[in-house]
Write a protein that holds these residues in place. Sequence first.
Motif, PDB file in Angstrom:
ATOM      1  N   ALA A   1      -6.818  11.018   6.406  1.00  0.00           N
ATOM      2  CA  ALA A   1      -7.586  11.924   5.546  1.00  0.00           C
ATOM      3  C   ALA A   1      -7.272  11.711   4.071  1.00  0.00           C
ATOM      4  O   ALA A   1      -7.931  12.310   3.211  1.00  0.00           O
ATOM      5  N   GLY A   2      -6.297  10.861   3.789  1.00  0.00           N
ATOM      6  CA  GLY A   2      -5.878  10.622   2.416  1.00  0.00           C
ATOM      7  C   GLY A   2      -6.086   9.179   2.016  1.00  0.00           C
ATOM      8  O   GLY A   2      -7.207   8.676   1.951  1.00  0.00           O
ATOM      9  N   GLU A   3      -4.966   8.471   1.779  1.00  0.00           N
ATOM     10  CA  GLU A   3      -5.064   7.115   1.254  1.00  0.00           C
ATOM     11  C   GLU A   3      -5.621   6.112   2.266  1.00  0.00           C
ATOM     12  O   GLU A   3      -6.209   5.109   1.869  1.00  0.00           O
ATOM     13  N   GLY A   4      -5.433   6.367   3.564  1.00  0.00           N
ATOM     14  CA  GLY A   4      -6.053   5.494   4.557  1.00  0.00           C
ATOM     15  C   GLY A   4      -7.563   5.498   4.422  1.00  0.00           C
ATOM     16  O   GLY A   4      -8.218   4.442   4.468  1.00  0.00           O
TER      17      GLY A   4
ATOM     18  N   ALA B   1       2.476  13.827   4.805  1.00  0.00           N
ATOM     19  CA  ALA B   1       2.351  13.556   3.375  1.00  0.00           C
ATOM     20  C   ALA B   1       3.271  12.442   2.906  1.00  0.00           C
ATOM     21  O   ALA B   1       3.070  11.880   1.826  1.00  0.00           O
ATOM     22  N   GLY B   2       4.279  12.092   3.713  1.00  0.00           N
ATOM     23  CA  GLY B   2       5.203  11.037   3.326  1.00  0.00           C
ATOM     24  C   GLY B   2       4.665   9.639   3.539  1.00  0.00           C
ATOM     25  O   GLY B   2       5.323   8.653   3.164  1.00  0.00           O
ATOM     26  N   GLY B   3       3.487   9.498   4.148  1.00  0.00           N
ATOM     27  CA  GLY B   3       2.940   8.180   4.418  1.00  0.00           C
ATOM     28  C   GLY B   3       1.437   8.144   4.216  1.00  0.00           C
ATOM     29  O   GLY B   3       0.826   9.101   3.736  1.00  0.00           O
TER      30      GLY B   3
ATOM     31  N   LEU C   1       0.812  -1.214   0.000  1.00  0.00           N
ATOM     32  CA  LEU C   1       0.000   0.000   0.000  1.00  0.00           C
ATOM     33  C   LEU C   1       0.848   1.268   0.000  1.00  0.00           C
ATOM     34  O   LEU C   1       0.431   2.314  -0.500  1.00  0.00           O
ATOM     35  N   MET C   2       2.051   1.194   0.558  1.00  0.00           N
ATOM     36  CA  MET C   2       2.876   2.385   0.760  1.00  0.00           C
ATOM     37  C   MET C   2       3.561   2.813  -0.534  1.00  0.00           C
ATOM     38  O   MET C   2       4.299   2.045  -1.147  1.00  0.00           O
ATOM     39  N   ARG C   3       3.372   4.045  -0.924  1.00  0.00           N
ATOM     40  CA  ARG C   3       4.027   4.566  -2.110  1.00  0.00           C
ATOM     41  C   ARG C   3       5.550   4.503  -1.979  1.00  0.00           C
ATOM     42  O   ARG C   3       6.257   4.239  -2.956  1.00  0.00           O
ATOM     43  N   ARG C   4       6.070   4.766  -0.784  1.00  0.00           N
ATOM     44  CA  ARG C   4       7.526   4.823  -0.621  1.00  0.00           C
ATOM     45  C   ARG C   4       8.162   3.438  -0.656  1.00  0.00           C
ATOM     46  O   ARG C   4       9.378   3.313  -0.842  1.00  0.00           O
TER      47      ARG C   4
END
Length: 516
Positions: free
Chosen positions: A73-76, A67-69, A16-19
């Motif tokens: 409020a975002g991807e979660g 924003a690094g994870g 799931l993690m972009r990084r």
Amino acid sequence: MYCYAGHGMSVAMQFLMRRCNDRTDEYGGTLENRVRLLRELIEETKDAVGGSCAVAVRLAVDELLGAGGITHAGEGHDVIAMLAELPDLWDVNVSGWSNDSASSRFAKEGYQEPYTRFVKHLTSKPVVGVGRYTSPDSMLSAVRRGVLDLVGAARPSIADPFLPTKIRENRCDEIRECIGCNICVSADMRSVPIRCTQNPTMGEEWRRGWHPETIAARTSDAEVLVVGAGPAGLEAARSLGQRGYHVTLAEASRELGGRVLQEASLPGLNEWRRVADWRIGQLRRMPNVDVYRESPLTAADVLETGIRHVILATGCTYRRDGIGRTLWQPIPGHGLPQVLTPDDIFDGRAPIGRVVIYDDDHYVMGGALAERCALLGCTVALVTPAPEVSYWTRFALEQERIEMRLRSLGVTLLTRHTLSRIEVDAVTVTDSMTGVLRALPIDSVLLVSDRSPKDGLYYELEPALNDGRLHSLRIIGDAEAPNLIAQAVFAGHRAAREFGEPPAEGTPFKVERIAV
């Protein structure tokens, strides 16, 4: 059955993690692609169990990395929305472990609610969450407010395995509430048997046969005198009282609790008072336990009571010479009037001006006192031989937070340094790696080093045991060997369990052995 994406160490979470996910196929790139593995994992698990059991998903909806994870409020939020009706239950939390299991010093009851409360608005499936809920009122509130359907309570259930039963039977005042010290976590981090500050039977259910709620009834009409009402003395008196013995508990000061009250007065540690408060509350219910405050006892006083069985829980004091883990000889200048110990602080003597704290204890005391002094307006330097400040707290998932707190308060941190000399207006510290000396200006010095057991009363009473004036004499807790509060509570409980019982033959607890 669980599908796990609750921490960064799980493969599903890493996808799931972009990084972490730099794949260029259908499992990488867009969030829909990165969710694919978790979706398939859930679907295939449901197919495998065939409706024989529920399939739950644990998901960290926020990594607290901004924003690094992943954020709530975002991807979660978006992952929950994509898979809303697929699992049978959502178990939501924050990542990583130091956030998910934050100590009470830095995160209060229900601290995960701001990150997880949105989930129930996206799914009709039941939602469980955590956040070290310890009181029934807080748990009920989370359910009534629509934050959760179920409350996960790992650490609170370690402190009191009968938490649900006591709530159901309206015995809420009997609940041993978790204090959030993370001693349980430290055991896992160090790969040693689990223990709990509040619940001394934790980890001993099989090894010693200790039940968290029941204890063997008394085997005689013997009376017991417990001297000292710190954590060890309170637990010994409470457990002996539960067994049915008549107990006299004598405390030299006005307040019961000993070191628990002292440490609970430090910044962020107020919940530690529960160690004393719960036991005091239980003692009030016991007509067979008499409590005497402001009753310091000499050896003659003890013998004059006529009670022939004595347990001493007289505590310990901090050394005033700096000897501890690192230094084996007194620090030159330790006798100067501006040199203090934690005992002086708890007795009301406040450091002033420029304060150097020498921490060779490495647990919470040095860092908490540095925070306290900084909040009082002192200019503080914390010196420690350890590679990190409050080094041992890394096992309780606190070290980074402690260091961040001290840095934010402007405390100067000198790791891998020892305190070599104290003078009227300065101290000399030595770099442990290079031997380079450095002078620091001071108005006060606070030594947090070794502790000495207050065992003088034991040695004064020992002859009475030998000549028959006493039938039994035992020293417990910090008076025997200074340690954590958890160990003091354990020592008090063990003394009560073993009182009047025949000595164990061989190993005093069960040991796992390889079957041949």
